[in-house]
Design a protein around this motif. Structure first.
Motif, PDB file in Angstrom:
ATOM      1  N   ASN A   1      15.912  17.194-127.737  1.00  0.00           N
ATOM      2  CA  ASN A   1      16.492  15.909-128.117  1.00  0.00           C
ATOM      3  C   ASN A   1      17.716  16.060-129.009  1.00  0.00           C
ATOM      4  OD1 ASN A   1      14.538  14.621-126.672  1.00  0.00           O
ATOM      5  ND2 ASN A   1      13.488  13.722-128.407  1.00  0.00           N
ATOM      6  N   LEU A   2      17.652  16.950-129.985  1.00  0.00           N
ATOM      7  CA  LEU A   2      18.705  17.009-131.000  1.00  0.00           C
ATOM      8  C   LEU A   2      19.882  17.894-130.613  1.00  0.00           C
ATOM      9  CD1 LEU A   2      16.775  17.172-134.396  1.00  0.00           C
ATOM     10  CD2 LEU A   2      17.805  15.200-133.289  1.00  0.00           C
ATOM     11  N   VAL A   3      19.656  18.890-129.755  1.00  0.00           N
ATOM     12  CA  VAL A   3      20.717  19.861-129.464  1.00  0.00           C
ATOM     13  C   VAL A   3      21.061  19.912-127.977  1.00  0.00           C
ATOM     14  CG1 VAL A   3      21.408  22.283-129.638  1.00  0.00           C
ATOM     15  CG2 VAL A   3      20.024  21.249-131.457  1.00  0.00           C
ATOM     16  N   LEU A   4      20.075  20.194-127.135  1.00  0.00           N
ATOM     17  CA  LEU A   4      20.373  20.412-125.717  1.00  0.00           C
ATOM     18  C   LEU A   4      20.869  19.144-125.037  1.00  0.00           C
ATOM     19  CD1 LEU A   4      17.408  22.728-124.660  1.00  0.00           C
ATOM     20  CD2 LEU A   4      19.722  23.363-125.381  1.00  0.00           C
ATOM     21  N   ALA A   5      20.222  18.004-125.303  1.00  0.00           N
ATOM     22  CA  ALA A   5      20.624  16.756-124.647  1.00  0.00           C
ATOM     23  C   ALA A   5      22.070  16.369-124.967  1.00  0.00           C
ATOM     24  CB  ALA A   5      19.666  15.629-125.011  1.00  0.00           C
ATOM     25  N   PRO A   6      22.476  16.340-126.255  1.00  0.00           N
ATOM     26  CA  PRO A   6      23.869  15.952-126.512  1.00  0.00           C
ATOM     27  C   PRO A   6      24.888  16.912-125.919  1.00  0.00           C
ATOM     28  CG  PRO A   6      22.778  16.670-128.529  1.00  0.00           C
ATOM     29  CD  PRO A   6      21.717  16.485-127.512  1.00  0.00           C
ATOM     30  N   VAL A   7      24.577  18.229-125.905  1.00  0.00           N
ATOM     31  CA  VAL A   7      25.516  19.186-125.321  1.00  0.00           C
ATOM     32  C   VAL A   7      25.651  18.954-123.819  1.00  0.00           C
ATOM     33  CG1 VAL A   7      25.883  21.629-124.827  1.00  0.00           C
ATOM     34  CG2 VAL A   7      25.154  20.919-127.114  1.00  0.00           C
ATOM     35  N   LEU A   8      24.527  18.749-123.135  1.00  0.00           N
ATOM     36  CA  LEU A   8      24.578  18.496-121.693  1.00  0.00           C
ATOM     37  C   LEU A   8      25.259  17.169-121.391  1.00  0.00           C
ATOM     38  CD1 LEU A   8      21.074  19.747-120.524  1.00  0.00           C
ATOM     39  CD2 LEU A   8      23.291  20.773-120.034  1.00  0.00           C
ATOM     40  N   VAL A   9      24.957  16.135-122.178  1.00  0.00           N
ATOM     41  CA  VAL A   9      25.595  14.831-121.969  1.00  0.00           C
ATOM     42  C   VAL A   9      27.099  14.944-122.152  1.00  0.00           C
ATOM     43  CG1 VAL A   9      25.855  12.517-122.952  1.00  0.00           C
ATOM     44  CG2 VAL A   9      23.579  13.419-122.485  1.00  0.00           C
ATOM     45  N   HIS A  10      27.507  15.697-123.156  1.00  0.00           N
ATOM     46  CA  HIS A  10      28.940  15.892-123.368  1.00  0.00           C
ATOM     47  C   HIS A  10      29.583  16.554-122.151  1.00  0.00           C
ATOM     48  CE1 HIS A  10      32.761  17.082-125.077  1.00  0.00           C
ATOM     49  NE2 HIS A  10      32.485  18.334-124.793  1.00  0.00           N
ATOM     50  N   GLY A  11      28.941  17.608-121.623  1.00  0.00           N
ATOM     51  CA  GLY A  11      29.496  18.290-120.471  1.00  0.00           C
ATOM     52  C   GLY A  11      29.562  17.399-119.239  1.00  0.00           C
ATOM     53  N   LEU A  12      28.497  16.651-118.978  1.00  0.00           N
ATOM     54  CA  LEU A  12      28.484  15.762-117.815  1.00  0.00           C
ATOM     55  C   LEU A  12      29.490  14.621-117.972  1.00  0.00           C
ATOM     56  CD1 LEU A  12      24.636  15.575-117.159  1.00  0.00           C
ATOM     57  CD2 LEU A  12      26.358  16.713-115.742  1.00  0.00           C
ATOM     58  N   ALA A  13      29.564  14.058-119.191  1.00  0.00           N
ATOM     59  CA  ALA A  13      30.518  12.974-119.423  1.00  0.00           C
ATOM     60  C   ALA A  13      31.952  13.472-119.284  1.00  0.00           C
ATOM     61  CB  ALA A  13      30.290  12.367-120.808  1.00  0.00           C
ATOM     62  N   PHE A  14      32.212  14.679-119.771  1.00  0.00           N
ATOM     63  CA  PHE A  14      33.554  15.256-119.636  1.00  0.00           C
ATOM     64  C   PHE A  14      33.896  15.464-118.161  1.00  0.00           C
ATOM     65  CE2 PHE A  14      36.416  18.925-119.386  1.00  0.00           C
ATOM     66  CZ  PHE A  14      37.451  18.491-120.213  1.00  0.00           C
ATOM     67  N   ALA A  15      32.918  15.969-117.382  1.00  0.00           N
ATOM     68  CA  ALA A  15      33.154  16.192-115.955  1.00  0.00           C
ATOM     69  C   ALA A  15      33.379  14.876-115.215  1.00  0.00           C
ATOM     70  CB  ALA A  15      31.966  16.940-115.342  1.00  0.00           C
ATOM     71  N   ALA A  16      32.716  13.793-115.693  1.00  0.00           N
ATOM     72  CA  ALA A  16      32.862  12.490-115.044  1.00  0.00           C
ATOM     73  C   ALA A  16      34.086  11.735-115.537  1.00  0.00           C
ATOM     74  CB  ALA A  16      31.605  11.642-115.282  1.00  0.00           C
ATOM     75  N   GLY A  17      34.798  12.292-116.509  1.00  0.00           N
ATOM     76  CA  GLY A  17      35.987  11.638-117.026  1.00  0.00           C
ATOM     77  C   GLY A  17      35.696  10.474-117.949  1.00  0.00           C
ATOM     78  N   VAL A  18      34.547  10.520-118.639  1.00  0.00           N
ATOM     79  CA  VAL A  18      34.167   9.429-119.529  1.00  0.00           C
ATOM     80  C   VAL A  18      34.673   9.723-120.932  1.00  0.00           C
ATOM     81  CG1 VAL A  18      32.222   8.197-120.572  1.00  0.00           C
ATOM     82  CG2 VAL A  18      32.131   8.876-118.165  1.00  0.00           C
ATOM     83  N   ASP A  19      35.451   8.797-121.493  1.00  0.00           N
ATOM     84  CA  ASP A  19      35.896   8.903-122.871  1.00  0.00           C
ATOM     85  C   ASP A  19      34.705   8.613-123.775  1.00  0.00           C
ATOM     86  OD1 ASP A  19      37.064   8.839-125.307  1.00  0.00           O
ATOM     87  OD2 ASP A  19      38.403   7.167-124.908  1.00  0.00           O
ATOM     88  N   GLU A  20      34.379   9.551-124.660  1.00  0.00           N
ATOM     89  CA  GLU A  20      33.145   9.416-125.433  1.00  0.00           C
ATOM     90  C   GLU A  20      33.312   8.634-126.735  1.00  0.00           C
ATOM     91  OE1 GLU A  20      30.758  12.945-125.674  1.00  0.00           O
ATOM     92  OE2 GLU A  20      31.771  13.747-123.932  1.00  0.00           O
ATOM     93  N   ALA A  21      34.441   7.977-126.932  1.00  0.00           N
ATOM     94  CA  ALA A  21      34.628   7.044-128.044  1.00  0.00           C
ATOM     95  C   ALA A  21      34.242   7.640-129.381  1.00  0.00           C
ATOM     96  CB  ALA A  21      33.832   5.765-127.812  1.00  0.00           C
ATOM     97  N   GLY A  22      34.947   8.706-129.752  1.00  0.00           N
ATOM     98  CA  GLY A  22      34.725   9.250-131.081  1.00  0.00           C
ATOM     99  C   GLY A  22      33.381   9.923-131.250  1.00  0.00           C
ATOM    100  N   GLY A  23      32.678  10.226-130.178  1.00  0.00           N
ATOM    101  CA  GLY A  23      31.428  10.966-130.306  1.00  0.00           C
ATOM    102  C   GLY A  23      30.184  10.128-130.363  1.00  0.00           C
ATOM    103  N   TRP A  24      30.274   8.815-130.206  1.00  0.00           N
ATOM    104  CA  TRP A  24      29.082   7.982-130.343  1.00  0.00           C
ATOM    105  C   TRP A  24      28.103   8.190-129.204  1.00  0.00           C
ATOM    106  CZ3 TRP A  24      27.977   6.347-134.870  1.00  0.00           C
ATOM    107  CH2 TRP A  24      29.004   6.153-135.797  1.00  0.00           C
TER     108      TRP A  24
END
Length: 321
Positions: A76-99
């Motif tokens: 929950n605290l480490v693996l999920a946010p790292v994977l979400v960041h990678g998938l969102a980056f690949a999908a071209g999603v602006d992550e709005a300051g990390g929220w």
């Protein structure tokens, strides 16, 4: 009065997971009622966690319980946010300051514990994971955002005292409640206690209804936020299932629940006044999803009843809207 209140809370605890999504819609239609929910947001978060502690299985914690708890917490605290960041980056999603990353890094939600209790799944592993992650959140969330996004989103100094208030206090209240009730009365009052948790979720739903209409965020960002939150939920559930498969397959339903349903309301209430409009939107939509998903799962527990089928159809219709 007390005799009439307990049965009402019991019924609410059995089917009341449908109440928060419905009250969200009522709050949109009745803004003064929604403002009332916003005024009690922090107390609702405290009551929800206190009821979760009160519902957990009693007894000493065995050493063998900690490995799955630690593994789910790591997911929950480490693996999920790292994977979400990678998938969102690949999908071209602006992550709005990390929220979006911070939402993915949130602990399992109090609503997950309520659903686990309703479905007769073990509550204590989810609760232990919650508490472990709650106290780690002021350190891990800024660290994850800083490492992944190379910037500070919210400081640990600003987050820690608020999380301490909304985690340590309700955990102590819940523990004191369990100690005072004893196992016998706690078992009798489990359903009314779940009803109190549902009332707290309903107050949080009204808070979301009060805040969402006031945010001036572009429609394009709404689409990006919804995509990012969907990724966070799917990734979290997949990691929960993987963690359970590695240790104990019997924990798979609870771990999937603990990975998919995150306590975004804690992060939202702990960062009031600190987040930009985009961050507020992400946290409000994330909180709304954590209210809707338990209702959908709760429908499964009632699928054999006529009322359950009707409520399930209503919630599915709301999800499609």
């Amino acid at each position: 009065m007390r005799v009439a209140l307990l049965p009402a809370l019991s019924r609410l605890g059995d089917v009341g997971l449908f109440a928060p999504p419905v009250l969200f819609l009522v709050g949109l239609a009745l803004p003064p009622l929604a403002l009332l929910g916003q005024a009690v947001l922090v107390p609702c978060v405290i009551v929800l966690l206190a009821m979760s502690v009160g519902l957990a299985e009693p007894g000493r914690i065995a050493p063998g319980e900690w490995p799955p708890v630690l593994l789910l917490g790591l997911c929950n605290l480490v693996l999920a946010p790292v994977l979400v960041h990678g998938l969102a980056f690949a999908a071209g999603v602006d992550e709005a300051g990390g929220w979006l990353v911070l939402v993915a890094a949130c602990p399992a939600a109090g609503g997950a514990a309520l659903v686990a209790s309703l479905l007769r799944l073990p509550v204590r592993p989810l609760l232990l994971t919650q508490l472990l992650c709650f106290f780690a959140l002021p350190l891990t969330a800024p660290l994850i955002a800083g490492l992944v996004l190379e910037g500070s989103v919210v400081s640990a100094a600003a987050l820690f005292p608020r999380v301490l208030l909304m985690v340590a206090l309700p955990a102590l209240l819940g523990y004191a409640l369990r100690h005072w009730l004893g196992e016998r009365r706690r078992a009798v009052l489990a359903r009314p206690m779940r009803g109190l948790g549902v009332l707290a979720l309903s107050g949080i739903a009204l808070s979301v209804a009060a805040g969402l209409p006031r945010l001036g965020v572009s429609p394009a960002f709404w689409a990006e936020a919804l995509l990012g939150l969907a990724l966070a939920s799917v990734v979290g559930a997949a990691l929960g299932l993987t963690a359970a498969a590695m240790l104990d397959r019997a924990m798979a339903p609870g771990f999937a629940l603990g990975g998919a349903v995150r306590n975004v309301s804690l992060l939202w209430s702990a960062t009031l006044g600190l987040a930009p409009p985009e961050g507020e939107l992400v946290m409000m939509l994330g909180t709304l999803w954590t209210l809707l998903l338990p209702a959908l799962l709760g429908a499964g527990a009632l699928r054999h009843s006529r009322v359950g089928r009707a409520l399930a159809l209503a919630v599915v219709a709301l999800a499609l809207i």
